[in-house]
Write a protein that holds these residues in place. Structure first.
Motif, PDB file in Angstrom:
ATOM      1  N   ARG A   1      -0.640 -10.372   2.924  1.00  0.00           N
ATOM      2  CA  ARG A   1       0.193 -11.575   3.063  1.00  0.00           C
ATOM      3  C   ARG A   1      -0.120 -12.318   4.357  1.00  0.00           C
TER       4      ARG A   1
ATOM      5  N   GLY B   1      -0.164 -15.193  -6.924  1.00  0.00           N
ATOM      6  CA  GLY B   1      -0.294 -14.335  -5.747  1.00  0.00           C
ATOM      7  C   GLY B   1      -0.355 -12.868  -6.104  1.00  0.00           C
TER       8      GLY B   1
ATOM      9  N   CYS C   1       2.237 -14.883  -1.568  1.00  0.00           N
ATOM     10  CA  CYS C   1       2.523 -16.309  -1.773  1.00  0.00           C
ATOM     11  C   CYS C   1       4.020 -16.538  -1.977  1.00  0.00           C
TER      12      CYS C   1
END
Length: 323
Positions: free
Chosen positions: A31, A92, A97
């Motif tokens: 991330r 994602g 995301c």
């Protein structure tokens, strides 16, 4: 056709970066890497962006509402006309995301399809494993349908949309809610994950060197599923559902150089065989995730316009034609 030159340039920019070791990579590290990535064009201007919370069976989740500028007959802005709603789920890999990473897509879909877009920040894996994201998606669509008046959108019909893992959640919602009283008019799926149980041939032919790799997809799935989870469950793999009749009409966009290409295209075929009105477009020369690369890839703008046209027809034209 050959890989698009603009897509080649994007891949060349990543070529000098060290390869990810998916045996050691953690979700927080991934991330952070995504958050540090380059920003793309912000998308179309809209009238309103409003953050809100959606109550679910497992607590509230964040969401963002995009309300487009409305063109009135006199060339001004008609804020009194209730527009239809599209519930959007970001990609994602079920791991990364969120609302900000996909804001450009949402703005463009809202403005070009003249639909209010509700972008949903569902729970991510591995902190919340399957079926958490699917349950959040279902709860969000049910809530949106039940709260049309508060959201100031047209009641009685909505669309679901998403890219990659978000396309999975949109497809799951379209399937699971088809007999629930929630009227889903259309599902817009951009290069969706629709089979978490089987690797299709494009995993082999397109699994290395095209932005999304086969190893990366395997890592995403390992984050999303506990050991022993049924990856063929239709909440995880819409393609595995035995009966697709009665599912909302669909627009599916696949990318030529994408390991997910074959499963997306197989899903389009299955829907059509079940009698579902389905439009499939394979975007030539492009890779997974290309529609988000606004300002970098011309194809991103073209694909979003095509997707928005499909949404516009399903939400603004078809309901009146069918009457």
């Amino acid at each position: 056709m050959a890989l698009d030159p603009q897509a080649q340039a994007v891949l060349a920019a990543f070529a000098d970066m060290p390869a990810l070791d998916f045996t050691q990579l953690s979700a927080p590290a991934y991330r952070a890497m995504i958050a540090a990535g380059g920003a793309f064009a912000p998308g179309d201007k809209v009238a309103v962006e409003e953050d809100l919370l959606i109550p679910t069976a497992n607590g509230s989740i964040a969401a963002r509402l995009y309300r487009p500028l409305q063109a009135a007959a006199n060339g001004g802005v008609d804020r009194d006309v209730l527009l239809p709603l599209t519930v959007f789920f970001h990609g994602g890999g079920f791991v990364a995301c969120g609302l900000d990473t996909h804001a450009n897509l949402c703005r463009c879909l809202a403005q070009r399809a003249q639909t209010v877009v509700l972008s949903v920040d569902y729970r991510l894996a591995p902190e919340a494993r399957f079926p958490a994201a699917a349950h959040d998606a279902l709860d969000a669509v049910r809530w949106a349908a039940a709260n049309a008046a508060d959201l100031r959108v047209r009641a009685g019909t909505l669309a679901v949309a998403g890219d990659s893992a978000g396309g999975n959640l949109a497809a799951v919602a379209a399937q699971q809610l088809r007999h629930s009283g929630v009227n889903i008019a259309h599902q817009l799926l951009l290069y969706p994950v629709v089979d978490c149980a089987t690797e299709h041939p494009s995993y082999e032919s397109m699994g290395i060197g095209y932005f999304l790799g086969a190893d990366q997809m395997r890592w995403f799935k390992d984050q999303y599923f506990d050991n022993g989870a049924d990856r063929a469950n239709s909440l995880a793999s819409p393609l595995a559902a035995a009966d697709l009749s009665g599912v909302a009409s669909a627009t599916i966009i696949s990318a030529e150089y994408d390991p997910l290409r074959d499963e997306a295209e197989h899903y389009a075929q299955r829907l059509a065989q079940a009698g579902v009105l389905t439009t499939h477009m394979r975007w030539p020369g492009q890779m997974h995730g290309f529609a988000s690369l606004l300002g970098v890839l011309d194809a991103a703008d073209h694909a979003i316009t095509a997707a928005a046209r499909a949404l516009y027809y399903a939400l603004h034209v078809e309901p009146f034609v069918l009457r």
